[in-house]
Design a protein around this motif. Structure first.
Motif, PDB file in Angstrom:
ATOM      1  N   TYR A 196      -5.387   8.628 -12.408  1.00  0.00           N
ATOM      2  CA  TYR A 196      -4.661   7.801 -11.297  1.00  0.00           C
ATOM      3  C   TYR A 196      -5.668   7.267 -11.006  1.00  0.00           C
ATOM      4  O   TYR A 196      -5.773   5.724 -10.456  1.00  0.00           O
ATOM      5  CB  TYR A 196      -4.880   8.868  -9.882  1.00  0.00           C
ATOM      6  CG  TYR A 196      -4.093   7.921  -9.106  1.00  0.00           C
ATOM      7  CD1 TYR A 196      -2.581   7.208  -9.353  1.00  0.00           C
ATOM      8  CD2 TYR A 196      -4.630   7.623  -7.381  1.00  0.00           C
ATOM      9  CE1 TYR A 196      -2.074   6.129  -7.790  1.00  0.00           C
ATOM     10  CE2 TYR A 196      -3.889   6.565  -6.539  1.00  0.00           C
ATOM     11  CZ  TYR A 196      -2.907   6.373  -7.090  1.00  0.00           C
ATOM     12  OH  TYR A 196      -2.211   5.257  -6.041  1.00  0.00           O
ATOM     13  N   ILE A 231       1.780   2.332  -3.195  1.00  0.00           N
ATOM     14  CA  ILE A 231       0.470   2.665  -4.154  1.00  0.00           C
ATOM     15  C   ILE A 231       0.159   4.328  -3.842  1.00  0.00           C
ATOM     16  O   ILE A 231      -0.279   5.359  -4.344  1.00  0.00           O
ATOM     17  CB  ILE A 231      -0.647   2.308  -4.273  1.00  0.00           C
ATOM     18  CG1 ILE A 231      -0.412   0.853  -4.738  1.00  0.00           C
ATOM     19  CG2 ILE A 231      -1.970   3.252  -4.130  1.00  0.00           C
ATOM     20  CD1 ILE A 231      -0.504   0.638  -6.101  1.00  0.00           C
ATOM     21  N   THR A 232      -0.167   4.686  -2.393  1.00  0.00           N
ATOM     22  CA  THR A 232      -0.352   5.621  -1.762  1.00  0.00           C
ATOM     23  C   THR A 232       0.532   6.826  -2.241  1.00  0.00           C
ATOM     24  O   THR A 232       0.261   8.164  -2.515  1.00  0.00           O
ATOM     25  CB  THR A 232      -0.481   5.886  -0.100  1.00  0.00           C
ATOM     26  OG1 THR A 232       0.596   4.944   0.495  1.00  0.00           O
ATOM     27  CG2 THR A 232      -1.660   4.900  -0.003  1.00  0.00           C
ATOM     28  N   GLY A 233       2.502   6.206  -2.157  1.00  0.00           N
ATOM     29  CA  GLY A 233       2.748   7.126  -2.355  1.00  0.00           C
ATOM     30  C   GLY A 233       3.043   7.708  -4.016  1.00  0.00           C
ATOM     31  O   GLY A 233       2.916   8.390  -4.405  1.00  0.00           O
ATOM     32  N   GLY A 271       0.390   8.121  -5.438  1.00  0.00           N
ATOM     33  CA  GLY A 271      -0.908   8.988  -4.993  1.00  0.00           C
ATOM     34  C   GLY A 271      -0.458  10.382  -5.264  1.00  0.00           C
ATOM     35  O   GLY A 271      -0.983  11.568  -5.831  1.00  0.00           O
ATOM     36  N   LYS A 272       0.752  10.032  -3.716  1.00  0.00           N
ATOM     37  CA  LYS A 272       0.987  11.793  -4.060  1.00  0.00           C
ATOM     38  C   LYS A 272       1.521  11.795  -4.853  1.00  0.00           C
ATOM     39  O   LYS A 272       1.839  13.350  -5.460  1.00  0.00           O
ATOM     40  CB  LYS A 272       1.361  11.624  -2.336  1.00  0.00           C
ATOM     41  CG  LYS A 272       1.120  11.696  -1.181  1.00  0.00           C
ATOM     42  CD  LYS A 272       1.849  10.995  -0.169  1.00  0.00           C
ATOM     43  CE  LYS A 272       1.276  11.160   0.788  1.00  0.00           C
ATOM     44  NZ  LYS A 272       1.497  10.508   2.320  1.00  0.00           N
ATOM     45  N   VAL A 282       0.620  -1.684  -0.273  1.00  0.00           N
ATOM     46  CA  VAL A 282      -0.157   0.100   0.100  1.00  0.00           C
ATOM     47  C   VAL A 282       0.675   1.631   0.307  1.00  0.00           C
ATOM     48  O   VAL A 282       0.782   2.290  -0.101  1.00  0.00           O
ATOM     49  CB  VAL A 282      -1.037   0.190   1.333  1.00  0.00           C
ATOM     50  CG1 VAL A 282      -1.610   1.553   1.199  1.00  0.00           C
ATOM     51  CG2 VAL A 282      -2.070  -1.314   0.821  1.00  0.00           C
ATOM     52  N   ARG A 283       1.761   1.131   0.416  1.00  0.00           N
ATOM     53  CA  ARG A 283       2.798   3.009   0.287  1.00  0.00           C
ATOM     54  C   ARG A 283       2.755   2.836  -0.701  1.00  0.00           C
ATOM     55  O   ARG A 283       3.036   4.402  -0.594  1.00  0.00           O
ATOM     56  CB  ARG A 283       4.270   2.137   1.666  1.00  0.00           C
ATOM     57  CG  ARG A 283       3.689   2.549   2.545  1.00  0.00           C
ATOM     58  CD  ARG A 283       5.016   2.685   3.734  1.00  0.00           C
ATOM     59  NE  ARG A 283       5.426   1.520   3.942  1.00  0.00           N
ATOM     60  CZ  ARG A 283       6.412   1.191   4.840  1.00  0.00           C
ATOM     61  NH1 ARG A 283       7.266   2.059   4.334  1.00  0.00           N
ATOM     62  NH2 ARG A 283       6.949  -0.153   5.259  1.00  0.00           N
ATOM     63  N   THR A 311      -5.606   2.710 -10.873  1.00  0.00           N
ATOM     64  CA  THR A 311      -5.705   1.661  -9.437  1.00  0.00           C
ATOM     65  C   THR A 311      -6.639   1.131  -9.453  1.00  0.00           C
ATOM     66  O   THR A 311      -6.003  -0.514  -9.402  1.00  0.00           O
ATOM     67  CB  THR A 311      -5.986   2.670  -8.145  1.00  0.00           C
ATOM     68  OG1 THR A 311      -6.847   3.446  -7.844  1.00  0.00           O
ATOM     69  CG2 THR A 311      -4.666   3.593  -7.824  1.00  0.00           C
TER      70      THR A 311
END
Length: 116
Positions: free
Chosen positions: A70, A14-16, A18-19, A11-12, A74
């Motif tokens: 994005y 994917i969230t990274g 996204g940012k 998850v890190r 995902t």
């Protein structure tokens, strides 16, 4: 190939991503060019062979707009949410939508959620 790499890294990443996508998206339209998308993958050490990248791009850019968003990325990597998660999201949204208007203003979110 990319799906397996992302699922291993979690998850890190994917969230990274996204940012990073939001940072690179200078005009805030939610879309990335092919060059920006390729650069994002490199930044997160998700380098893939050029032929595989071209295939991935064709899948993600199904509208042939030379851009990808994005959310589409995902969904392509993880697929749609399962029914349990969808029900959970609906339940949370119903709690946030005090006035049952179908939209939730930021002030209502602040009443229920503290990001600290």
């Amino acid at each position: 190939m990319l799906r397996e790499t992302l699922s291993k890294r979690g998850v890190r990443v994917i969230t990274g991503l996204g940012k990073y996508f939001r940072h690179v998206d200078k005009n805030r339209n939610g879309f990335l060019s092919q060059a920006d998308f390729k650069e994002a993958l490199k930044v997160f050490h998700l380098e893939i062979p050029e032929g595989d990248f071209e295939s991935l791009w064709l899948i993600l850019d199904d509208s042939k707009s030379d851009k990808v968003d994005y959310g589409e990325f995902t969904r392509a990597v993880f697929g749609e949410m399962n029914e349990y998660r969808k029900a959970f999201v609906r339940k949370a949204y119903m709690k946030l939508d005090f006035n049952k208007t179908g939209s939730v203003p930021m002030v209502d979110i602040r009443k229920c959620y503290c990001a600290k």
